[in-house]
Write a protein that holds these residues in place. Structure first.
Motif, PDB file in Angstrom:
ATOM      1  N   UNK A 107       0.830  -1.198   0.000  1.00  0.00           N
ATOM      2  CA  UNK A 107       0.000   0.000   0.000  1.00  0.00           C
ATOM      3  C   UNK A 107       0.873   1.259   0.000  1.00  0.00           C
ATOM      4  N   UNK A 108       0.368   2.330  -0.603  1.00  0.00           N
ATOM      5  CA  UNK A 108       1.156   3.560  -0.694  1.00  0.00           C
ATOM      6  C   UNK A 108       1.332   4.241   0.656  1.00  0.00           C
ATOM      7  N   UNK A 109       0.575   3.791   1.667  1.00  0.00           N
ATOM      8  CA  UNK A 109       0.723   4.354   3.005  1.00  0.00           C
ATOM      9  C   UNK A 109       1.399   3.369   3.967  1.00  0.00           C
ATOM     10  N   UNK A 110       2.116   2.407   3.423  1.00  0.00           N
ATOM     11  CA  UNK A 110       2.856   1.467   4.258  1.00  0.00           C
ATOM     12  C   UNK A 110       3.786   2.210   5.209  1.00  0.00           C
ATOM     13  N   UNK A 156       9.450   3.189  -3.477  1.00  0.00           N
ATOM     14  CA  UNK A 156      10.168   3.623  -4.675  1.00  0.00           C
ATOM     15  C   UNK A 156       9.909   2.654  -5.829  1.00  0.00           C
ATOM     16  N   UNK A 157       9.894   1.356  -5.532  1.00  0.00           N
ATOM     17  CA  UNK A 157       9.613   0.353  -6.557  1.00  0.00           C
ATOM     18  C   UNK A 157       8.187   0.507  -7.064  1.00  0.00           C
ATOM     19  N   UNK A 158       7.259   0.773  -6.173  1.00  0.00           N
ATOM     20  CA  UNK A 158       5.853   0.968  -6.544  1.00  0.00           C
ATOM     21  C   UNK A 158       5.688   2.174  -7.454  1.00  0.00           C
ATOM     22  N   UNK A 159       6.383   3.258  -7.116  1.00  0.00           N
ATOM     23  CA  UNK A 159       6.308   4.482  -7.931  1.00  0.00           C
ATOM     24  C   UNK A 159       6.897   4.261  -9.319  1.00  0.00           C
ATOM     25  N   UNK A 160       7.980   3.478  -9.386  1.00  0.00           N
ATOM     26  CA  UNK A 160       8.606   3.183 -10.668  1.00  0.00           C
ATOM     27  C   UNK A 160       7.670   2.369 -11.570  1.00  0.00           C
ATOM     28  N   UNK A 161       6.972   1.415 -10.972  1.00  0.00           N
ATOM     29  CA  UNK A 161       6.030   0.596 -11.722  1.00  0.00           C
ATOM     30  C   UNK A 161       4.859   1.450 -12.253  1.00  0.00           C
ATOM     31  N   UNK A 162       4.412   2.382 -11.442  1.00  0.00           N
ATOM     32  CA  UNK A 162       3.319   3.259 -11.857  1.00  0.00           C
ATOM     33  C   UNK A 162       3.751   4.155 -13.010  1.00  0.00           C
ATOM     34  N   UNK A 163       4.983   4.638 -12.963  1.00  0.00           N
ATOM     35  CA  UNK A 163       5.482   5.474 -14.065  1.00  0.00           C
ATOM     36  C   UNK A 163       5.615   4.661 -15.345  1.00  0.00           C
ATOM     37  N   UNK A 164       6.065   3.407 -15.199  1.00  0.00           N
ATOM     38  CA  UNK A 164       6.265   2.546 -16.358  1.00  0.00           C
ATOM     39  C   UNK A 164       4.932   2.107 -16.962  1.00  0.00           C
ATOM     40  N   UNK A 165       3.916   1.963 -16.084  1.00  0.00           N
ATOM     41  CA  UNK A 165       2.613   1.478 -16.541  1.00  0.00           C
ATOM     42  C   UNK A 165       1.728   2.558 -17.069  1.00  0.00           C
ATOM     43  N   UNK A 207      13.244  -0.529   4.447  1.00  0.00           N
ATOM     44  CA  UNK A 207      12.425  -1.556   3.798  1.00  0.00           C
ATOM     45  C   UNK A 207      11.158  -0.941   3.218  1.00  0.00           C
ATOM     46  N   UNK A 208      10.544  -0.010   3.957  1.00  0.00           N
ATOM     47  CA  UNK A 208       9.353   0.692   3.465  1.00  0.00           C
ATOM     48  C   UNK A 208       9.692   1.528   2.240  1.00  0.00           C
ATOM     49  N   UNK A 209      10.769   2.276   2.327  1.00  0.00           N
ATOM     50  CA  UNK A 209      11.162   3.169   1.234  1.00  0.00           C
ATOM     51  C   UNK A 209      11.424   2.392  -0.050  1.00  0.00           C
ATOM     52  N   UNK A 210      12.065   1.238   0.068  1.00  0.00           N
ATOM     53  CA  UNK A 210      12.363   0.445  -1.128  1.00  0.00           C
ATOM     54  C   UNK A 210      11.066   0.037  -1.843  1.00  0.00           C
ATOM     55  N   UNK A 211      10.084  -0.382  -1.056  1.00  0.00           N
ATOM     56  CA  UNK A 211       8.816  -0.799  -1.649  1.00  0.00           C
ATOM     57  C   UNK A 211       8.080   0.391  -2.260  1.00  0.00           C
TER      58      UNK A 211
END
Length: 241
Positions: free
Chosen positions: A158-161, A232-241, A226-230
Motif C-alpha cells: 500500500x502507498x501508506x505502508x 520507490x519500486x511501486x512508484x517506478x512501476x506506476x510510471x512505467x505502466x 524496507x518501506x522506502x524500497x517498496x
C-alpha cells in the motif's frame, strides 16, 4: 570526521528517494528520540553535509553520506575503525531480522527478508494493541480491513505502508527502547526485554546482546529503509505502466 560509504547495491535506490524521505531517515540517525544530537553521529561532523544545512536538496545530494551513516551504526564501532567503514545493508538486515526472531535464509532475496520483517513487526505490534490503538493505526494507513492477517497483504504494497510503520515507530518503539534501556549489553547474553509493554514491546523482546545506541537506530532504520524500497519500486512501476 569522515563518513565512509561502502558501495552497496541494496542502498543505491536511496538516490531516488525524496528530500523529505531522506531527511527523516537522516534525523533518525543523527538525533535521539528527544531531539538531541547523537554523540555517535559522524554525519553531523561531516563538513560537506553540514555546509548544505538549509539547502532544499541537502539530503538528496548527500544520500551516500546518509547511507554511510547507516552502515556505520550497523557495524561494531571498533571493527568500523579497523576496516574504515561499516557493514553492508544486507548484513545489517539479516542481523536485525535474526534478533527480532525471524529466520532469514542466506539465499533469500533482500526484498523477501524485508517483506517478512515488516509483516512480523506489524503482527507482533498488533497483538499488543488495544481497540483505540488499532483505530489510530487504521487512520494512519487508511485501510478498513480489521483482521491483521487479511490486512497485511494489502498493507505491504500500500502507498501508506510507511505511514503505518512510522506510526508504530514514532508512537512506541523509541520510547520503549529509551525508557526501559531495552538494548543494553550484558556480556554475550540475551537482551533484557522483560517488562516491555505497548503494541511493539513483543517486537523488540527477542533482540539479543547488542550495543544499545546502535539498535536504537538500526531496528527502526531497517524498517524504514524496507518501506522506502517498496514505495520507490511501486512508484517506478506506476510510471512505467
Amino acid at each position: 570526521m569522515k563518513v565512509s560509504y561502502l558501495n552497496d547495491e541494496d542502498l543505491v535506490f536511496l538516490q531516488h528517494c525524496s528530500e523529505e524521505q531522506l531527511a527523516r531517515l537522516a534525523v533518525l540517525m543523527t538525533h535521539n528520540e528527544k531531539g538531541k544530537r547523537r554523540l555517535s553521529s559522524a554525519l553531523l561532523h561531516n563538513e560537506l553535509y553540514m555546509s548544505m544545512e538549509g539547502h532544499p536538496e541537502q539530503h538528496r545530494r548527500n544520500w551516500q553520506l546518509i547511507a554511510g551513516e547507516f552502515q556505520h551504526f550497523g557495524g561494531d564501532s571498533i571493527a568500523n575503525q579497523i576496516r574504515g567503514h561499516g557493514k553492508l545493508y544486507r548484513e545489517i538486515l539479516r542481523d536485525v531480522a535474526k534478533r527480532l526472531g525471524l529466520k532469514a535464509d542466506k539465499t533469500m532475496p533482500t526484498t523477501a527478508i524485508e517483506k517478512q520483517l515488516l509483516e512480523q513487526f506489524v503482527r507482533h505490534a498488533w497483538k499488543r494493541m488495544n481497540d483505540e490503538q488499532k483505530a489510530r493505526f487504521h487512520a494512519a494507513i487508511q485501510l478498513k480491513v480489521m483482521e491483521v492477517e487479511a490486512l497485511l497483504p494489502q498493507l505491504i504494497d500500500h502507498h501508506r505502508l510507511d505511514h503505518g510503520i512510522e506510526h508504530l515507530l514514532d508512537s512506541q518503539l523509541s520510547h520503549i527502547l529509551h525508557k526501559h534501556a531495552a538494548v543494553s549489553v550484558i556480556g554475550h547474553g540475551l537482551m533484557r526485554g522483560a517488562g516491555l509493554g505497548g503494541p511493539v514491546g513483543a517486537a523488540v523482546n527477542g533482540v539479543k546482546a547488542v550495543s544499545g545506541s546502535a539498535y536504537r537506530v538500526t531496528i527502526p532504520a531497517v524498517l524504514r529503509i524496507a518501506c522506502l524500497r517498496r514505495l520507490i519500486a511501486r512508484a517506478a512501476l506506476q510510471r512505467a505502466g
